[in-house]
Write an enzyme that holds these catalytic residues in place. Structure first.
Site, PDB file in Angstrom:
ATOM      1  N   GLY A   1      -6.149  -2.070 -13.243  1.00  0.00           N
ATOM      2  CA  GLY A   1      -6.241  -2.287 -11.810  1.00  0.00           C
ATOM      3  C   GLY A   1      -7.643  -2.003 -11.302  1.00  0.00           C
ATOM      4  O   GLY A   1      -8.039  -0.852 -11.166  1.00  0.00           O
TER       5      GLY A   1
ATOM      6  N   GLY B   1      -9.090  -3.054  -8.320  1.00  0.00           N
ATOM      7  CA  GLY B   1      -9.277  -3.366  -6.906  1.00  0.00           C
ATOM      8  C   GLY B   1     -10.340  -2.456  -6.317  1.00  0.00           C
ATOM      9  O   GLY B   1     -11.129  -1.837  -7.037  1.00  0.00           O
ATOM     10  N   LYS B   2     -10.342  -2.335  -4.990  1.00  0.00           N
ATOM     11  CA  LYS B   2     -11.382  -1.547  -4.337  1.00  0.00           C
ATOM     12  C   LYS B   2     -11.387  -0.099  -4.818  1.00  0.00           C
ATOM     13  O   LYS B   2     -12.449   0.468  -5.111  1.00  0.00           O
ATOM     14  CB  LYS B   2     -11.191  -1.601  -2.817  1.00  0.00           C
TER      15      LYS B   2
ATOM     16  N   SER C   1      -6.208  10.544  -2.707  1.00  0.00           N
ATOM     17  CA  SER C   1      -6.715  10.428  -1.339  1.00  0.00           C
ATOM     18  C   SER C   1      -8.231  10.542  -1.335  1.00  0.00           C
ATOM     19  O   SER C   1      -8.831  11.049  -2.277  1.00  0.00           O
ATOM     20  CB  SER C   1      -6.105  11.527  -0.458  1.00  0.00           C
ATOM     21  N   GLY C   2      -8.828  10.092  -0.248  1.00  0.00           N
ATOM     22  CA  GLY C   2     -10.285  10.173  -0.115  1.00  0.00           C
ATOM     23  C   GLY C   2     -10.922   8.834   0.148  1.00  0.00           C
ATOM     24  O   GLY C   2     -12.136   8.757   0.363  1.00  0.00           O
ATOM     25  N   GLY C   3     -10.108   7.759   0.117  1.00  0.00           N
ATOM     26  CA  GLY C   3     -10.648   6.440   0.413  1.00  0.00           C
ATOM     27  C   GLY C   3     -11.640   5.963  -0.634  1.00  0.00           C
ATOM     28  O   GLY C   3     -11.743   6.518  -1.732  1.00  0.00           O
TER      29      GLY C   3
ATOM     30  N   LYS D   1       1.707  13.200  -1.458  1.00  0.00           N
ATOM     31  CA  LYS D   1       0.774  12.190  -0.943  1.00  0.00           C
ATOM     32  C   LYS D   1       1.404  11.404   0.202  1.00  0.00           C
ATOM     33  O   LYS D   1       0.733  11.048   1.183  1.00  0.00           O
ATOM     34  CB  LYS D   1       0.367  11.236  -2.072  1.00  0.00           C
TER      35      LYS D   1
ATOM     36  N   HIS E   1       1.178  13.536   3.212  1.00  0.00           N
ATOM     37  CA  HIS E   1      -0.242  13.511   3.593  1.00  0.00           C
ATOM     38  C   HIS E   1      -0.546  12.281   4.444  1.00  0.00           C
ATOM     39  O   HIS E   1      -1.203  12.371   5.490  1.00  0.00           O
ATOM     40  CB  HIS E   1      -1.098  13.516   2.323  1.00  0.00           C
ATOM     41  N   ASN E   2      -0.062  11.126   4.010  1.00  0.00           N
ATOM     42  CA  ASN E   2      -0.333   9.901   4.763  1.00  0.00           C
ATOM     43  C   ASN E   2       0.386   9.887   6.105  1.00  0.00           C
ATOM     44  O   ASN E   2      -0.117   9.343   7.084  1.00  0.00           O
ATOM     45  CB  ASN E   2       0.059   8.681   3.926  1.00  0.00           C
TER      46      ASN E   2
ATOM     47  N   GLU F   1      -1.714  11.850   8.303  1.00  0.00           N
ATOM     48  CA  GLU F   1      -2.866  10.997   8.621  1.00  0.00           C
ATOM     49  C   GLU F   1      -2.545  10.050   9.779  1.00  0.00           C
ATOM     50  O   GLU F   1      -3.369   9.851  10.682  1.00  0.00           O
ATOM     51  CB  GLU F   1      -3.240  10.220   7.356  1.00  0.00           C
TER      52      GLU F   1
ATOM     53  N   ARG G   1       2.261   1.897  15.854  1.00  0.00           N
ATOM     54  CA  ARG G   1       1.725   0.806  15.023  1.00  0.00           C
ATOM     55  C   ARG G   1       2.597  -0.434  15.146  1.00  0.00           C
ATOM     56  O   ARG G   1       2.083  -1.557  15.185  1.00  0.00           O
ATOM     57  CB  ARG G   1       1.622   1.259  13.563  1.00  0.00           C
TER      58      ARG G   1
END
Length: 305
Positions: A7, A9-10, A121-123, A171, A174-175, A178, A269
């Site tokens: 994987g 991806g970004k 996490s951390g982008g 996690k 955590h989100n 967020e 949202r």
């Protein structure tokens, strides 16, 4: 440590770059041949298939998956299992639902393969320069890969959460937190905008980022977004939800735990899809800032990366 990585991806691409800089050998695979070729130029070994990934690793093999939650994870596991042996370790570093991780760990356990669910996490910046990771699964497997995880994380940013599913559960929560934090920041700037004072939002965010009780990375990202445009005219206010907020609220309902802030942020949202305001634009800007999440331009129906 020589590691397989699936994987690119970004997040995945940046993580592999980080691993290579740390001196690890990486055998990388992705459905995109272009992504594989690009990471090979950085020093990774290009793999042409899942079998190639596994076959090029020493035992016990460590294979890291960084693919979208859901069917993609199951598809990769289905492709890997025929080539794995007892004692091998598979890491799911994506945002899988924790109940899925529990079921997958049991399935792999029957084959003698160990699954670690590692919430990351951390982008994009964290993936490249130091992330935060929450791991669940067999403790012995975690201890084996702990040096790998700690290398990818900032100091004290990695920890063992417990049995299978615990990493992704932590996690998920955590989100959910967020969601609430971003919504509060968005609503605060919406109130400032309505105050009648001629305020510069970038200046406010900069001051709040230095020494205040609410300082932090999200506030810094707000400042960067306002530096482009005080009114965030470069993006629309539709805010997507990627699933973790819903799962957090559903888990809270199942466990009988009140989470009104997280629930409200999730429902906001939903509302943004048909009725937006400035707070939604701030949340969309923050999501784009830390995770590169797509956003919609004003009046456009097509998302931009």
């Amino acid at each position: 440590m020589k590691t397989g990585f699936i994987g690119l991806g970004k997040m995945g691409f940046n993580m592999v770059e980080h691993l290579l800089e740390l001196g690890h050998e990486v055998v990388a695979f992705d459905l995109s041949a272009e992504a594989v070729a690009a990471i090979a130029e950085k020093g990774a070994t290009a793999a042409s298939s899942l079998q190639h990934v596994v076959g090029d690793l020493p035992k016990p093999r460590v294979v890291w998956m960084m693919v979208p939650a859901g069917r993609a994870v199951d598809a990769v596991l289905d492709g890997l299992l025929p080539f794995l042996d007892r004692g091998d370790i598979v890491i799911d570093g994506g945002n899988s639902r924790y109940t899925d991780s529990v079921a997958r760990a049991e399935r792999l356990r029957q084959a003698g393969v160990r699954l670690l669910d590692v919430g990351t996490s951390g982008g994009l910046d964290g993936a490249r320069h130091g992330a935060c990771m929450m791991a669940g699964g067999e403790r012995e497997a975690y201890e084996y890969v702990e040096p790998l995880l700690r290398g990818l994380c900032v100091p004290d940013g990695c920890g063992y959460m417990g049995v299978s599913g615990a990493g992704h559960f932590v996690k998920m929560v955590h989100n959910g937190i967020e969601y609430g934090m971003m919504q509060a920041i968005g609503e605060g700037f919406d109130l400032l905008r309505a105050s009648g004072f001629d305020l510069d939002n970038e200046t406010v965010a900069r001051v709040w980022s230095n020494g205040s009780v609410i300082r932090g990375w999200l506030m810094e990202l707000a400042g960067k977004a306002f530096a482009q445009d005080n009114d965030l005219g470069w993006l629309g206010g539709k805010v997507a939800d990627s699933g973790e907020g819903r799962w957090t609220v559903e888990a809270a309902i199942d466990l009988g735990v009140a989470v009104p802030i997280i629930s409200g942020a999730l429902f906001r949202r939903f509302r943004s899809q048909s009725e937006e305001n400035f707070s939604d634009k701030v949340v969309a800007a923050l999501r784009h800032g830390f995770g590169g999440h797509a956003y919609q331009a004003p009046g456009a129906g097509e998302e931009k990366a």
